[in-house]
Design an enzyme around this catalytic site. Sequence first.
Site, PDB file in Angstrom:
ATOM      1  N   LYS A  63      66.523  10.749  88.664  1.00 51.86           N
ATOM      2  CA  LYS A  63      67.242  10.248  89.845  1.00 51.86           C
ATOM      3  C   LYS A  63      67.440   8.740  89.827  1.00 51.86           C
ATOM      4  CE  LYS A  63      64.762  12.002  92.957  1.00 51.86           C
ATOM      5  NZ  LYS A  63      63.898  11.395  93.934  1.00 51.86           N
ATOM      6  N   ARG A 112      64.464  14.001 102.526  1.00 51.79           N
ATOM      7  CA  ARG A 112      63.579  14.883 101.760  1.00 51.79           C
ATOM      8  C   ARG A 112      63.076  16.051 102.585  1.00 51.79           C
ATOM      9  NH1 ARG A 112      61.679  10.658  97.858  1.00 51.79           N
ATOM     10  NH2 ARG A 112      60.270  11.609  96.365  1.00 51.79           N
ATOM     11  N   ARG A 127      56.703   7.658  82.227  1.00 54.91           N
ATOM     12  CA  ARG A 127      57.752   6.839  82.806  1.00 54.91           C
ATOM     13  C   ARG A 127      57.137   5.459  82.846  1.00 54.91           C
ATOM     14  NH1 ARG A 127      60.488   9.042  88.007  1.00 54.91           N
ATOM     15  NH2 ARG A 127      58.444   9.480  88.782  1.00 54.91           N
ATOM     16  N   ARG A 183      53.823   4.478  86.780  1.00 54.54           N
ATOM     17  CA  ARG A 183      53.628   4.509  88.230  1.00 54.54           C
ATOM     18  C   ARG A 183      52.276   5.119  88.556  1.00 54.54           C
ATOM     19  NH1 ARG A 183      59.007   6.839  91.029  1.00 54.54           N
ATOM     20  NH2 ARG A 183      57.388   7.937  92.165  1.00 54.54           N
ATOM     21  N   ARG A 239      53.615  16.667  93.745  1.00 57.52           N
ATOM     22  CA  ARG A 239      54.963  16.228  94.132  1.00 57.52           C
ATOM     23  C   ARG A 239      55.989  17.333  93.886  1.00 57.52           C
ATOM     24  NH1 ARG A 239      54.793  11.388  90.494  1.00 57.52           N
ATOM     25  NH2 ARG A 239      57.008  11.064  90.884  1.00 57.52           N
TER      26      ARG A 239
END
Length: 193
Positions: A13, A88, A128, A136, A147
Amino acid sequence: MRVVLLGPPGAGKGTQAERICAAWGLPHVSTGDMLRAAIASGSALGKEVRETMDRGHLVPDELIGRIVEERLSQSDAAKGFLLDGFPRTPVQVEILERVLGARGRRLDRVVMLELPMETAIARLLLGRRDAAGKSRSDDNEMTIRERMKVYENETRPIAELYQQRRLLAKVDATGTIDEVFSRIARTLNGAEA
Ligand code: AMP
């Protein structure tokens, strides 16, 4: 153009959001980035949301609604924006409609990136990394699975709401960044016409 970009963690995203914003000249409104900036600055908001984010849970609808409302009232968002990571939940869909409706505006398109859950998890575990090479703090396996669960239970249902409003475009998020971007570009060019 007013666009929402949806998709599970690991769908790419953030990367696609930046490409879309560059190509269409839109401000990139990422609620995750705004919350991470609040944490980094040590503000009261940051302290309030840190633990929730690290667990992979959603921060309260009402709080995120206020942040988005404030952001969308800034002048650069007057002509359009790309929302990344908001809404969301079904309640956030309503909040967004109210915020836009109060200004006589509506969304043009909701792009939902889709990819198999195991592919998304593998991408996230591969790491990532930000520009400084740091991952992160919510990219560990337990939080990633949490998540994903939150996405399935709370976020996926909003696809139905946007389908009913004839705004939803599902886009296959497998393949290269360029391939995914050209699929998104096709659907956004259709929305503008
Ligand atoms: P993201 O960068 O979009 O993956 O967001 C990272 C984290 O920020 C999420 O796991 C949530 O804890 C929080 N967050 C971001 N956007 C929202 C939202 N719209 N509603 C609730 N929590 C959010």
